[in-house]
Design a protein around this motif. Structure first.
Motif, PDB file in Angstrom:
ATOM      1  N   UNK A  63     -54.193   3.948  -4.862  1.00  0.00           N
ATOM      2  CA  UNK A  63     -54.611   3.355  -3.586  1.00  0.00           C
ATOM      3  C   UNK A  63     -54.847   1.853  -3.703  1.00  0.00           C
ATOM      4  N   UNK A  64     -55.388   1.419  -4.834  1.00  0.00           N
ATOM      5  CA  UNK A  64     -55.713   0.004  -5.015  1.00  0.00           C
ATOM      6  C   UNK A  64     -54.492  -0.863  -5.283  1.00  0.00           C
ATOM      7  N   UNK A  65     -53.519  -0.316  -5.978  1.00  0.00           N
ATOM      8  CA  UNK A  65     -52.361  -1.113  -6.401  1.00  0.00           C
ATOM      9  C   UNK A  65     -51.062  -0.343  -6.178  1.00  0.00           C
ATOM     10  N   UNK A  66     -50.764  -0.012  -4.918  1.00  0.00           N
ATOM     11  CA  UNK A  66     -49.584   0.819  -4.655  1.00  0.00           C
ATOM     12  C   UNK A  66     -48.260   0.175  -5.053  1.00  0.00           C
ATOM     13  N   UNK A  67     -48.231  -1.136  -5.161  1.00  0.00           N
ATOM     14  CA  UNK A  67     -46.989  -1.831  -5.508  1.00  0.00           C
ATOM     15  C   UNK A  67     -46.891  -2.187  -6.991  1.00  0.00           C
ATOM     16  N   UNK A  68     -47.882  -1.808  -7.755  1.00  0.00           N
ATOM     17  CA  UNK A  68     -47.866  -2.094  -9.185  1.00  0.00           C
ATOM     18  C   UNK A  68     -46.709  -1.328  -9.832  1.00  0.00           C
ATOM     19  N   UNK A  69     -46.000  -1.964 -10.742  1.00  0.00           N
ATOM     20  CA  UNK A  69     -44.846  -1.291 -11.370  1.00  0.00           C
ATOM     21  C   UNK A  69     -45.211  -0.040 -12.175  1.00  0.00           C
ATOM     22  N   UNK A  70     -46.460   0.109 -12.541  1.00  0.00           N
ATOM     23  CA  UNK A  70     -46.853   1.282 -13.334  1.00  0.00           C
ATOM     24  C   UNK A  70     -47.322   2.455 -12.478  1.00  0.00           C
ATOM     25  N   UNK A  71     -47.328   2.289 -11.155  1.00  0.00           N
ATOM     26  CA  UNK A  71     -47.852   3.347 -10.282  1.00  0.00           C
ATOM     27  C   UNK A  71     -47.077   4.653 -10.441  1.00  0.00           C
ATOM     28  N   UNK A  72     -45.791   4.585 -10.654  1.00  0.00           N
ATOM     29  CA  UNK A  72     -45.019   5.822 -10.827  1.00  0.00           C
ATOM     30  C   UNK A  72     -45.490   6.588 -12.065  1.00  0.00           C
ATOM     31  N   UNK A  73     -45.819   5.863 -13.118  1.00  0.00           N
ATOM     32  CA  UNK A  73     -46.350   6.514 -14.322  1.00  0.00           C
ATOM     33  C   UNK A  73     -47.718   7.130 -14.043  1.00  0.00           C
TER      34      UNK A  73
END
Length: 90
Positions: A63-73
């Motif tokens: 929720x805090x960083x939905x666009x972070x590249x690690x979100x899928x992990x």
């Protein structure tokens, strides 16, 4: 004798992880919108075996960083933990 020493060391490690989880909870309370603090809490709780707490912290990261590249992990980690905590689902 050796197995007693191993058991004692394992107990100490478990207690240390529990204490570390509590410390990260305090940090998160002070910085609730910091995804890095949430990640530290999630990983420490997971290592301590508190999967419910780990899942909650991982979901907060999403929720805090939905666009972070690690979100899928992070999403994959949540999925795995939910399957582990609810065997027979998913």
């Amino acid at each position: 004798m050796r197995s007693e020493e191993i058991n004692a060391a394992n107990q100490e490690a478990s207690e240390a992880l529990g204490h570390a989880t509590q410390m990260y909870e305090r940090i998160v309370a002070l910085t609730p919108n910091d995804p890095n603090s949430q990640l530290e809490l999630a990983q420490t709780a997971q290592q301590a075996g508190d999967y419910t707490k780990a899942i909650a912290a991982y979901e907060r990261i999403i929720k805090l960083a939905p666009d972070d590249p690690t979100v899928e992990l992070v999403k994959e980690q949540v999925k795995q933990l939910k399957q582990f905590t609810n065997p027979g689902t998913g």
